[in-house]
Design an enzyme around this catalytic site. Sequence first.
Site, mmCIF file in Angstrom:
data_model
loop_
_atom_site.group_PDB
_atom_site.id
_atom_site.type_symbol
_atom_site.label_atom_id
_atom_site.label_comp_id
_atom_site.label_asym_id
_atom_site.label_seq_id
_atom_site.Cartn_x
_atom_site.Cartn_y
_atom_site.Cartn_z
ATOM 1 N N GLU B 18 47.966 40.375 40.668
ATOM 2 C CA GLU B 18 46.463 41.043 40.562
ATOM 3 C C GLU B 18 46.020 40.839 39.951
ATOM 4 O OE1 GLU B 18 46.508 45.002 42.193
ATOM 5 O OE2 GLU B 18 44.986 46.516 41.634
ATOM 6 N N ASP B 127 49.671 44.905 43.303
ATOM 7 C CA ASP B 127 50.109 46.257 43.257
ATOM 8 C C ASP B 127 50.284 47.030 44.632
ATOM 9 O OD1 ASP B 127 50.155 45.968 40.309
ATOM 10 O OD2 ASP B 127 47.950 46.727 40.930
ATOM 11 N N TYR B 337 54.358 51.242 37.852
ATOM 12 C CA TYR B 337 53.609 51.216 38.649
ATOM 13 C C TYR B 337 52.577 52.511 38.373
ATOM 14 C CZ TYR B 337 49.117 50.349 41.015
ATOM 15 O OH TYR B 337 48.198 50.084 41.339
#
Lengths: 89, 724
Positions: B18, B127, B337
């Site tokens: 990403e 992600d 995350y």
Amino acid sequence: MKGIKLKEKCPIDGKIAFLEGKDNTYFFCAYHYFAYHNLKDGYHLWNEKLEKKLSWEEYLDTILKLKDKSDNLVGEWVKDVISFLLKKQ
Amino acid sequence: MNVQESKIRTPFVLCIAEKPSAAKRIANALAEKGVEQITIGKESIYKIVRKNENLIITAASGHIFSVVQDGYGSEFPTYDFKWAPLYKKSRGSNEIKKDPYSQRILNIFKILKELIPKAEKIIIMTDYDQEGEVIGGIILKELGGEKIFRTAKRMKFSTLTKDELKLAYDKLLPTIDFNLFEAGVTRHYLDWLYGINLSRALMLTYKRETSKFKSLSTGRVQGPTLRFVYDREIKIKSHVPIPFWQIKIRIFIDNNPIELKIEKNFEAEKEAKRKAEEFLKGEIYIEKIEAKDVRISPPVPPNLSNLQGEIYRLYKIPPEQTLAIAEKLYLGALISYPRTDAQQYPKDLNHIEIINKLAQQKNYISLKKFVLPIKKNRPVSGKKTDPAHPAIYPTGEKPDKKLNSKEFKIYDYIVRRYFATLAEDSIETRKKIVFSINKQEMVSITITKPKKRGWKQVLNIKEAKNKFSESLEKLREGMNIEKFEVKTEQKYTTPPPRYNPSSLLKEMEKNEIGTKATRAEIINTLKKRGYLQGKESFEITELGLTVMEILKQNSPIITLPDLTRQVEQSLAKIERAEIDSNTVILQGIVYLHKVLLDLHNERKNIGQALDASVDPKNQNKQNYGTCPICKTGKLEIRIARNTGKRFLGCTNYFNTEIKCNASFPLPQKGKIEKTNKKCPADGYTMVKVITNKRIWYWCINPECPERKKWGKNSDFAKINNEGD
């Protein structure tokens, strides 16, 4: 807020006044109208609760002088309306 | 260097991360022999070998495509859209933006465009959430086509630690999650449809009715968020305090004054005074004393909203900044995350390893001793779940470089909260002393004493102390209080508090407005648009009030959470393959069309209302006499949109029947004031010009024969207040 009467302006901020705001003498914009009605309702409540009854002018004067630490106790639009009404009288 | 010059030879596996920092970390984690860094333009791609395969690891930069209008024009309604690269200047155009960010996106675009068709296999390593799926999926669709989109593999991970990345690579998912992708793109389409159309409706109406420009916006998430603040503001600004009374009793123990507050509020002054007198004449004794130990469980593992709320409460760091810092910590492999709703850790998380790693950092050595053995009730868990990611936790990795003050505060909180979830309950002894006032009212005081601090010590929570707890400890059941005072206190009802960044975020979450990732940004947009002001508490501006009033009058549902909640539910259904994406978009368009029609029908009133709020001076706009050209309009000061210069224009310019174009230039410096003077030479209106140096009168007619002769020393131009 239906029925906008374009020619009428709120005497406090010059915004468009609403038909529902007509109260004998004054036109107010939606916000000041709302504040004005809260004030009127408040007057009855104050006199129900206090031992010594207040006149309308005394009541307005008392509210205007109320302050808390942050000076947020009395709404800004309420203060506008009181100042306007006291000036008129 | 370009891709061809970079000695990348097929066959290779293309891995798309990403962000560039994630690509670098993935490359370092998966490389078996070493990492070869190739620089193309300002971007780096990484060449590694894993399991006898050549891997090229490259990165997007978040989104490199966005939804734009398909076709030209800036009218509303517009329902045709497509994906276009972010570097393009405008919809449908091939012009490239010159700013560094767009140039960077262009470079990434070129790298991906060249590598995707040549790759033997593609793995999406963005992600794992709706946005990550959209970023990867759209790159594949736009640059590789449907077949590549359908066959690319997916790597799923929640932290960027070596072990998790290696494990995730070994357990690749066969494709991207198509349902998650569909839900994500549908969200983008709906946000675009609502955002562009409603914002254009406001801006174009304002422009057409006033000939002025102002950047205005609203949308399906902005609207309800602004509505929360609006409703609160109305209550605050129109609040009339109403009195009520409280009775306070001050008892003296060892001459220490201790306040007892009767919980009941008295509505009438008379009643309060009567009661106070009764209390004063009566007696006060201790009815009973109860002591018990109370166990307090540790806080649950935090999701993003919990983290943002706590960090704001403790350090006043705004939620959007907390998210940005948490993302940085994630990219540094220090935490998991952060864009998550979950309040639970993964079941197979190796806590012992994390604890041992964290204990190697000198700040956390002492915390290890608080950790209980991992068993059924440890770590504690919250109720909320997230299919994509677990709660936020530290990975145990040591920071590569020194964290700055804010980064450290957030990292430290995440580590301590993690330890707290594994620590012992906190136990406190609560002693409740119940006083009987004249055998009528029972009033109690509770003294709290920590017995075992447990997790509270991990989070450095200070215990509140009762100043007179020693004196209170001496009290026994049945004791009479000899010395006491009773008084009534007049109080007033207070308005509700203004929202602060944390409470507004919580309100959005409670009403399911926006996503965990976008909420803080939405609040920021409302501030940027000039709808909200204030840092620590939000106050709605005049413009915010007007925009909300317009939306409320013409399409109230746009301002309520229900619509957004319905959309969220539809998106969840798409994720579960229970409904088709096109159906949801079509339903959105049908509803939106009706709203736009209503706004169009009310354009005159909307234009006027916006004009008064965008420029409050307009409310009391002075008129500078009757227009000498059309003889019916009034002259007023306006600002030319192209040049920014002021001039006197006729109010009949906006009258479609008359459309008077009269305009009179004005001096650009100094204050302009209205006068009753007429120019003796041509009879035109004269205005007074006041600068720091002088004051003079100005005939508005540029062709005035006298004006042409004027000089600084002209008698005509000298200060003259006569007849004013």
